[in-house]
Design a protein around this motif. Structure first.
Motif, PDB file in Angstrom:
ATOM      1  N   ALA A 140       2.971   2.319  -5.761  1.00 17.16           N
ATOM      2  CA  ALA A 140       2.709   3.343  -6.778  1.00 17.16           C
ATOM      3  C   ALA A 140       3.987   3.867  -7.416  1.00 17.16           C
ATOM      4  O   ALA A 140       3.981   4.285  -8.589  1.00 17.16           O
ATOM      5  CB  ALA A 140       1.913   4.491  -6.171  1.00 17.16           C
ATOM      6  N   ASN A 189       0.173   0.001 -10.003  1.00 22.96           N
ATOM      7  CA  ASN A 189       0.961   0.695 -11.016  1.00 22.96           C
ATOM      8  C   ASN A 189       0.796  -0.063 -12.333  1.00 22.96           C
ATOM      9  O   ASN A 189       0.113  -1.089 -12.396  1.00 22.96           O
ATOM     10  CB  ASN A 189       2.431   0.813 -10.594  1.00 22.96           C
ATOM     11  N   GLN A 248      -4.142   0.504  -4.371  1.00 21.99           N
ATOM     12  CA  GLN A 248      -2.871   1.019  -4.873  1.00 21.99           C
ATOM     13  C   GLN A 248      -2.329   0.075  -5.943  1.00 21.99           C
ATOM     14  O   GLN A 248      -2.292  -1.147  -5.738  1.00 21.99           O
ATOM     15  CB  GLN A 248      -1.849   1.136  -3.738  1.00 21.99           C
ATOM     16  N   GLN A 291       0.814  -1.216   0.000  1.00 21.49           N
ATOM     17  CA  GLN A 291       0.000   0.000   0.000  1.00 21.49           C
ATOM     18  C   GLN A 291       0.850   1.270   0.000  1.00 21.49           C
ATOM     19  O   GLN A 291       0.522   2.241  -0.670  1.00 21.49           O
ATOM     20  CB  GLN A 291      -0.941   0.005   1.214  1.00 21.49           C
ATOM     21  N   ALA A 337      -4.321   8.123 -10.989  1.00 19.50           N
ATOM     22  CA  ALA A 337      -4.305   8.449  -9.559  1.00 19.50           C
ATOM     23  C   ALA A 337      -5.345   9.524  -9.291  1.00 19.50           C
ATOM     24  O   ALA A 337      -5.479  10.492 -10.041  1.00 19.50           O
ATOM     25  CB  ALA A 337      -2.918   8.940  -9.158  1.00 19.50           C
ATOM     26  N   LEU A 366      -5.370   7.322  -4.704  1.00 23.20           N
ATOM     27  CA  LEU A 366      -5.755   5.947  -4.982  1.00 23.20           C
ATOM     28  C   LEU A 366      -5.798   5.719  -6.485  1.00 23.20           C
ATOM     29  O   LEU A 366      -5.826   6.666  -7.278  1.00 23.20           O
ATOM     30  CB  LEU A 366      -7.143   5.642  -4.394  1.00 23.20           C
TER      31      LEU A 366
END
Length: 301
Positions: free
Chosen positions: A119, A156, A154, A115, A284, A294
């Motif tokens: 990212a 990517n 979270q 968490q 995001a 988030l």
């Protein structure tokens, strides 16, 4: 679509040991289905203390008693106390959930590490963390996982790619309004996203006159308005599985009175054809009542 998918995030050792069995019992009593997503590695909840510097974090903590819900020992795990390995110590509980007929999937390996860091991490870090979770899940359940729900919403671009590479049927890593096929900088990820569409209890209580006494009715007012694509509601084993269980029972009863089927995420997905899902970018963004940025459902295209 009169369906509400119940998505249960299990973040901690205590939540797994105490909250999960209680949630199984209450769901069975109300003849409701749900999906459980487990944190599978060490409980390092105490390391979340670094979030005090995040905008909005202390305001959220002041609205919901973290100590009351998580307990003193949990808040020391990973700092003053060693973090217990959830998957090693709670494998029997996790298997009992599956054996009771509920869907199980991956939440993460190390909740705090994912968490707080994913990212900004690269492909190698992301792949390693997800593979750890996959390997532990397979060790516990004897089969590969088919679903993923990212800790803290979270993610990517590399994590999204991994959901496709690992063959997940779907993932629920985002906040949004309806199921979609995710894109990242125009790259299409062939793994449907089932975003959380409803606010969570800890995002609501203590804001805009919402209290523990009226929060259930607030959510029921939202779901009382028709939605063509149904809803996904995220709850936590540490909250609805413990102190806030009476609120959850009010919601279960109220949703059934509104005519909703309370289903697992997999059952919810079956109401859609993946080939027909719209494409939306993942970006995001912020969510009212929750600190930090988030992963959210962005623009169509």
């Amino acid at each position: 679509m009169k369906k509400i998918a119940l998505k249960i995030d299990v973040d901690t050792y205590r939540g797994t040991r105490e909250g999960v069995p209680r949630l199984v019992e209450v769901l069975q009593r109300h003849h409701a289905q749900a999906s459980f997503y487990f944190s599978l590695g060490p409980d390092h909840t105490g390391r979340a203390i670094k979030r005090v510097f995040r905008p909005g974090f202390m305001k959220k903590v002041s609205r919901t008693s973290v100590l009351e819900h998580y307990g003193f020992k949990t808040l020391m795990y990973g700092t003053l106390l060693p973090g217990p390995d959830i998957g090693r110590n709670c494998a029997d509980i996790m298997r009992s959930v599956r054996d009771a007929g509920f869907e199980v999937g991956i939440h993460c390996y190390d909740h705090i590490r994912w968490q707080d860091h994913v990212a900004a991490k690269d492909a190698d870090w992301t792949k390693r963390e997800m593979q750890r979770a996959v390997d532990r899940f397979t060790e516990i359940f004897g089969e590969a996982p088919r679903a993923h729900a990212a800790a803290g919403w979270q993610t990517n671009r590399y994590a999204l790619r991994q959901t496709q590479h690992l063959g997940f049927d779907y993932s629920s890593d985002t906040r949004g309004t309806q199921p979609f096929i995710p894109t990242w900088d125009a790259e299409i990820i062939a793994c449907p996203q089932l975003p959380t569409t409803l606010p969570t209890l800890d995002e609501l209580i203590g804001r805009d006159g919402i209290t523990m006494e009226n929060v259930a009715q607030h959510l029921l007012d939202i779901t009382g308005k028709p939605s063509q694509t149904g809803h996904v509601y995220t709850l936590h084993a540490e909250l609805e599985g413990q102190k806030w269980m009476p609120i959850f029972e009010q919601l279960l009863q109220g949703w059934q009175e509104q005519g909703y089927q309370l289903v697992s995420m997999r059952e919810y997905l079956q109401g859609f054809k993946p080939a027909d899902l719209p494409r939306y970018e993942v970006k995001a963004g912020t969510v009212d009542g929750r600190s930090g940025m988030l992963a959210v459902q962005g623009q169509n295209g």
